[in-house]
Design a protein around this motif. Structure first.
Motif, short mmCIF file in Angstrom:
data_model
loop_
_atom_site.label_atom_id
_atom_site.label_comp_id
_atom_site.label_asym_id
_atom_site.label_seq_id
_atom_site.Cartn_x
_atom_site.Cartn_y
_atom_site.Cartn_z
N THR A 1 0.92 -1.24 -0.08
CA THR A 1 -0.17 0.10 0.07
C THR A 1 0.98 1.35 0.00
N ASP A 2 0.38 2.20 -0.30
CA ASP A 2 0.89 3.64 -0.38
C ASP A 2 1.01 4.29 0.70
N GLU A 3 1.99 4.22 1.57
CA GLU A 3 2.11 4.63 3.05
C GLU A 3 3.14 6.07 2.91
N ASP A 4 3.07 6.91 4.02
CA ASP A 4 3.87 8.01 4.11
C ASP A 4 5.04 7.78 5.13
N PRO A 5 6.42 7.61 4.63
CA PRO A 5 7.46 7.12 5.52
C PRO A 5 7.69 8.19 6.50
N LYS A 6 6.94 9.49 6.23
CA LYS A 6 7.31 10.75 7.32
C LYS A 6 6.51 10.31 8.60
N GLU A 7 5.48 9.45 8.63
CA GLU A 7 4.62 9.07 9.42
C GLU A 7 5.16 7.91 10.08
N SER A 8 5.78 6.91 9.29
CA SER A 8 6.40 5.55 9.60
C SER A 8 7.51 5.44 9.05
N PRO A 9 8.79 5.87 9.48
CA PRO A 9 9.94 5.47 8.58
C PRO A 9 10.17 4.22 8.08
N GLU A 10 9.89 3.24 9.06
CA GLU A 10 10.18 1.73 8.71
C GLU A 10 9.32 1.40 7.51
N VAL A 11 8.36 1.94 7.12
CA VAL A 11 7.63 1.73 6.01
C VAL A 11 8.00 1.99 4.48
N TYR A 12 9.29 2.63 4.61
CA TYR A 12 10.23 3.05 3.33
C TYR A 12 10.94 1.87 2.77
#
Length: 342
Positions: free
Chosen positions: A131-142
């Motif tokens: 899914t398209d997430e925001d790494p600024k909110e959860s850096p580990e998803v990058y």
């Protein structure tokens, strides 16, 4: 060769497009906005990748390009993508499946950051996030989103190379992380003062000049190289890197190593951001993160210039670009910490 650079106006993607144009390739760049410009000689098509592919891209070069097969259906011979957004990558692979793909991923895809000498064949990956997430909110998803992007390219493209770089540096760097050190050591050359560096001074680091990475990407597209490779220099001690930086900016500063515990007491953070020290991980157990074995990459044609040259050119760009980002400790913060040392 017809090359589609998805981006082409940003840091790495623009240098890739510039290198491809320099070699005489037919280059098309895409971007959503107007925050940057493609290099001279490249065509530009505006494309918000949340939307269907524009007609200008599906028509470009129609009937003469493709994957080298008679009747090839794609207008491009090669695609270069740097996206971190899974839906964007899936859509583009579906739109241009017959081209040779080079996808620029990241070493953040690796789940094991403790083992020095790891390679793409030996290191496990983090679980993908599609899914398209925001790494600024959860850096580990990058890194997790990059894994999903890699999977889409490797599964959907006719031929593909995945490159996993670490810290990309050089003129035009929007992060300001490496830029801190040429700027700091150049200041030391001017004022003669000491320079604070984090311990351990010989901790391994890895990075790559954006121009070396771009050259390798275009080289790989030309020969349709496939596989998965890391795009970073061989590990070198931070002291060795700083010596090269000092040589590049004509400096010979006195370095003052400071223990991680002392830096923590003074609220100094690792890697980037305000009150930070770039090129310092700050986690002794994570030394494998910047100590990969890149023998395979070098064998596949990756060439690394001296970082003295990178430092010299980065400093020249910085001086010509007053609003360029430089992250890290301010000079006043550094003096405050040095003054408090026993």
């Amino acid at each position: 060769m017809r090359i589609l650079v998805l981006g082409g106006t940003g840091f790495l993607s623009r240098v890739v497009a510039q290198e491809a144009v320099r070699r005489g390739h037919d280059v098309t760049c895409t971007a959503r906005g107007v925050s940057g410009t493609p290099p001279e000689g490249a065509a530009f098509v505006r494309w918000d990748r949340a939307e269907p592919v524009p007609d200008e891209l599906t028509r470009a070069g129609s009937g003469t390009a493709g994957s080298g097969r008679a009747g090839g259906t794609t207008p491009f011979d090669a695609v270069v993508d740097v996206s971190r957004t899974p839906s964007h990558v899936r859509r583009a692979v579906t739109d241009f499946p017959d081209a040779h793909w080079t996808f620029v991923s990241t070493v953040n895809v690796y789940a094991d950051t403790t083992t020095p000498g790891g390679t793409p064949a030996t290191l496990p990956l983090v679980d993908p996030v599609g899914t398209d997430e925001d790494p600024k909110e959860s850096p580990e998803v990058y890194g997790a989103m990059k894994v999903a992007c890699e999977n889409a390219v490797l599964a959907g493209a006719a031929a593909a190379l995945v490159i996993r770089p670490g810290l990309i540096v050089g003129p035009g760097d929007p992060t300001g992380r490496f830029t801190y050190w040429p700027a700091r050591l150049a200041d030391a050359a001017a004022d003669g003062g000491p320079v604070l560096v984090p311990e351990p001074v010989d901790e391994p680091v890895q990075l790559i000049d954006v121009r070396d990475l771009a050259v390798w990407i275009v080289d790989s597209a030309e020969v349709r190289r496939t596989g998965v490779l890391d795009g970073i220099c061989p590990p070198l001690p931070r002291s060795g890197l700083l010596a090269q930086v000092a040589a590049g900016v004509d400096a010979a500063p006195a370095l003052v190593p400071v223990a991680a515990a002392v830096l923590a007491e003074h609220d100094v953070t690792p890697w980037s951001g305000p009150r930070s020290l770039p090129l310092w991980i700050g986690e002794p157990e994570a030394t494998g993160f910047l100590a990969h074995d890149v023998t395979g990459s070098l064998a596949a044609g990756l060439r690394i210039r001296p970082f003295a040259d990178t430092a010299r050119d980065t400093l020249a760009w910085l001086r010509a670009t007053p609003d360029a980002t430089v992250t890290g400790l301010t000079r006043a913060e550094e003096r405050e910490i040095l003054a408090a040392l026993p």
